[in-house]
Design an enzyme around this catalytic site. Sequence first.
Site, PDB file in Angstrom:
ATOM      1  CD  GLU A 155       4.310   7.979   4.387  1.00 27.84           C
ATOM      2  OE1 GLU A 155       5.062   7.441   5.208  1.00 27.84           O
ATOM      3  OE2 GLU A 155       3.665   7.352   3.538  1.00 27.84           O
ATOM      4  CG  HIS A 254      20.648  14.742   1.188  1.00 25.79           C
ATOM      5  ND1 HIS A 254      21.571  15.638   1.675  1.00 25.79           N
ATOM      6  CD2 HIS A 254      19.526  15.455   0.948  1.00 25.79           C
ATOM      7  CE1 HIS A 254      21.023  16.831   1.726  1.00 25.79           C
ATOM      8  NE2 HIS A 254      19.783  16.762   1.294  1.00 25.79           N
ATOM      9  CB  CYS A 263       5.701   7.048  -3.060  1.00 29.43           C
ATOM     10  SG  CYS A 263       4.184   7.442  -2.188  1.00 29.43           S
TER      11      CYS A 263
HETATM   12  N1  LIG Z   1       1.962   7.891   1.418  1.00 32.89           N
HETATM   13  C1  LIG Z   1       2.432   8.891   0.713  1.00 32.89           C
HETATM   14  O1  LIG Z   1       3.367   9.576   1.101  1.00 32.89           O
HETATM   15  C2  LIG Z   1       1.807   9.234  -0.623  1.00 32.89           C
HETATM   16  C3  LIG Z   1       2.134  10.446  -1.239  1.00 32.89           C
HETATM   17  C4  LIG Z   1       1.553  10.755  -2.457  1.00 32.89           C
HETATM   18  C5  LIG Z   1       0.687   9.856  -3.063  1.00 32.89           C
HETATM   19  N2  LIG Z   1       0.410   8.671  -2.451  1.00 32.89           N
HETATM   20  C6  LIG Z   1      -0.536   7.763  -3.103  1.00 32.89           C
HETATM   21  O2  LIG Z   1      -1.795   7.896  -2.453  1.00 32.89           O
HETATM   22  C7  LIG Z   1      -2.478   6.644  -2.435  1.00 32.89           C
HETATM   23  C8  LIG Z   1      -2.808   6.261  -1.011  1.00 32.89           C
HETATM   24  O3  LIG Z   1      -1.587   6.057  -0.320  1.00 32.89           O
HETATM   25  P1  LIG Z   1      -1.545   5.934   1.272  1.00 32.89           P
HETATM   26  O4  LIG Z   1      -0.116   5.908   1.654  1.00 32.89           O
HETATM   27  O5  LIG Z   1      -2.453   6.952   1.877  1.00 32.89           O
HETATM   28  O6  LIG Z   1      -2.199   4.477   1.451  1.00 32.89           O
HETATM   29  P2  LIG Z   1      -2.705   3.775   2.799  1.00 32.89           P
HETATM   30  O7  LIG Z   1      -2.557   2.337   2.566  1.00 32.89           O
HETATM   31  O8  LIG Z   1      -2.086   4.430   3.981  1.00 32.89           O
HETATM   32  O9  LIG Z   1      -4.262   4.160   2.848  1.00 32.89           O
HETATM   33  C9  LIG Z   1      -5.241   3.619   1.997  1.00 32.89           C
HETATM   34  C10 LIG Z   1      -6.536   3.495   2.806  1.00 32.89           C
HETATM   35  O10 LIG Z   1      -7.595   3.180   1.895  1.00 32.89           O
HETATM   36  C11 LIG Z   1      -8.483   2.308   2.569  1.00 32.89           C
HETATM   37  N3  LIG Z   1      -9.335   1.647   1.543  1.00 32.89           N
HETATM   38  C12 LIG Z   1      -8.961   0.766   0.604  1.00 32.89           C
HETATM   39  N4  LIG Z   1     -10.035   0.436  -0.162  1.00 32.89           N
HETATM   40  C13 LIG Z   1     -11.091   1.142   0.298  1.00 32.89           C
HETATM   41  C14 LIG Z   1     -12.464   1.255  -0.075  1.00 32.89           C
HETATM   42  N5  LIG Z   1     -12.958   0.575  -1.110  1.00 32.89           N
HETATM   43  N6  LIG Z   1     -13.255   2.066   0.626  1.00 32.89           N
HETATM   44  C15 LIG Z   1     -12.771   2.762   1.682  1.00 32.89           C
HETATM   45  N7  LIG Z   1     -11.469   2.713   2.084  1.00 32.89           N
HETATM   46  C16 LIG Z   1     -10.637   1.911   1.393  1.00 32.89           C
HETATM   47  C17 LIG Z   1      -7.569   1.378   3.354  1.00 32.89           C
HETATM   48  O11 LIG Z   1      -8.237   0.749   4.414  1.00 32.89           O
HETATM   49  C18 LIG Z   1      -6.514   2.380   3.840  1.00 32.89           C
HETATM   50  O12 LIG Z   1      -6.848   2.920   5.104  1.00 32.89           O
HETATM   51  C19 LIG Z   1      -1.538   5.663  -3.144  1.00 32.89           C
HETATM   52  O13 LIG Z   1      -1.896   5.595  -4.502  1.00 32.89           O
HETATM   53  C20 LIG Z   1      -0.176   6.302  -3.001  1.00 32.89           C
HETATM   54  O14 LIG Z   1       0.697   5.935  -4.025  1.00 32.89           O
HETATM   55  C21 LIG Z   1       0.942   8.353  -1.235  1.00 32.89           C
END
Ligand SMILES: NC(=O)c1ccc[n+]([C@@H]2O[C@H](COP(=O)([O-])OP(=O)(O)OC[C@H]3O[C@@H](n4cnc5c(N)ncnc54)[C@H](O)[C@@H]3O)[C@@H](O)[C@H]2O)c1
Length: 452
Positions: A155, A254, A263
């Site tokens: 992010e 850091h 995460c």
């Molecule tokens: N945020 C990061 O920096 C990052 C980086 C790498 C990996 N990840 C991984 O990616 C995945 C998502 O993370 P995120 O931060 O984007 O999560 P988030 O909570 O921001 O987004 C998840 C989205 O999925 C939607 N959702 C849930 N169930 C659903 C369904 N059945 N149908 C349609 N939409 C649905 C939710 O409404 C939400 O908008 C996680 O497993 C996380 O560990 C996140």
Amino acid sequence: MRVAMIGAGYVGLVSGACFADFGHHVTCVDNNESKIELLNRGQMPIFEPGLAELVQSNLRGGRLSFSPDIGRAVRDADAVFIAVGTPSRRGDGHADLSYVFAAAREIAPELDGFTVIITKSTVPVGTGDEVERIIREVRPDADVSIVSNPEFLREGAAIRDFKHPDRIVVGTTDPRAKEVMAELYRPLYLNAAPILYTGRRTAELIKYAANAFLATKITFINEIADLCEKAGADVQEVARGIGLDNRIGAKFLHAGPGFGGSCFPKDAQALIKTAQDFAVPLRIVEAVVAVNDARKRAMARKVAAALDGNVRQKTVALLGLTFKPNTDDMRDAPSLALVAALRDMGATVRAYDPVGMEQAKSVLNGVVYCDGPYTCAEGADALVIVTEWEQFRALDFERLKEVMARPILIDLRNIYLPDEVARHDFLYDSVGRSPSVPQRRHDPRSGSKGGR
Ligand SMILES: NC(=O)c1ccc[n+]([C@@H]2O[C@H](COP(=O)([O-])OP(=O)(O)OC[C@H]3O[C@@H](n4cnc5c(N)ncnc54)[C@H](O)[C@@H]3O)[C@@H](O)[C@H]2O)c1
């Protein structure tokens, strides 16, 4: 190529917009209808630099659309990504896979023609097997291949990370799925981003191993920082001294208030649980989580130490609340534990964050929210830099001194040089370095306004 992205959060929205920018036709699906409405108006539900422009231009170009309707998006798609959340499961710390499995159940009935289903969410080893079982249970006739393709974007730099990844990990042994994945990522492959094909379980584990290793690196330097403070050494120089060794590398060294975010904490915890299930306890990762958890409250004690060991009836002003700069994400931010600990100790807490205030208000009560760094510092006995937003890197110390009750700065991100701050008559404490006292005036802990 036609893509359905299930879940339009930090990962799904960025990945979907980037795939559309590569020229694919992407429909992002989310079951949060207000999020979809917002996105269709070209407005962003999250703060991520460059995302609004990328989404708007691909919406205009007709390559990107948003829908709450999973059916149409999946029926049309060659590739369906699952990018829903996998938070910590309440109570035991395992990854909560209910959103992933629910998505699989919703995808299955809609499948039409050969479709690759790709798990982009971070999921424990073996989850792909269960997704496959669900799909085959609901649709025994479906022509599908289930692939793991973990995401490594950060992010705050998500678009750059997605478009210039260090590597792309694809967990599949199916030649037809490999062909689809290669086509999806072809623009990156041309930029020489290595695609690493592995077994599905291996790909799932790579993601957790990567995050646990980075969390370990941060925790290692944080413990070295504590030792530096006691031993009169400088952790910045130690980090540089070891980071110049190519075998170690300078990144993630850091020292600070402990790792947080959406995460590392949950993924380290989930990896520990998975390993326990396999009867292979990961002692190092267990120690990392325990040390990191303890550290966040220890930062409140650091603040108290700068205020003669007691913050009761004192005002502490916090700059930055999000877990890192350039995001509005408050998930597991170190500020949460810091605020709770300061309030437990009897402090009044004021706070300012450039973009995270709305998110913060929904998870942090009892804080006086302010509209800028100088209003935040008003009447404060100590100012604490919690998140290293750019705008905190060149604070006007004279102006701060005017408004603060006492000129005390605690820099949990080491963004200032101790001597430089001391020249402004501030008492300055940071992480892994000796505190510095004002060079010209008396100790501000005495209660009067130094520098006046
Ligand atoms: N945020 C990061 O920096 C990052 C980086 C790498 C990996 N990840 C991984 O990616 C995945 C998502 O993370 P995120 O931060 O984007 O999560 P988030 O909570 O921001 O987004 C998840 C989205 O999925 C939607 N959702 C849930 N169930 C659903 C369904 N059945 N149908 C349609 N939409 C649905 C939710 O409404 C939400 O908008 C996680 O497993 C996380 O560990 C996140």
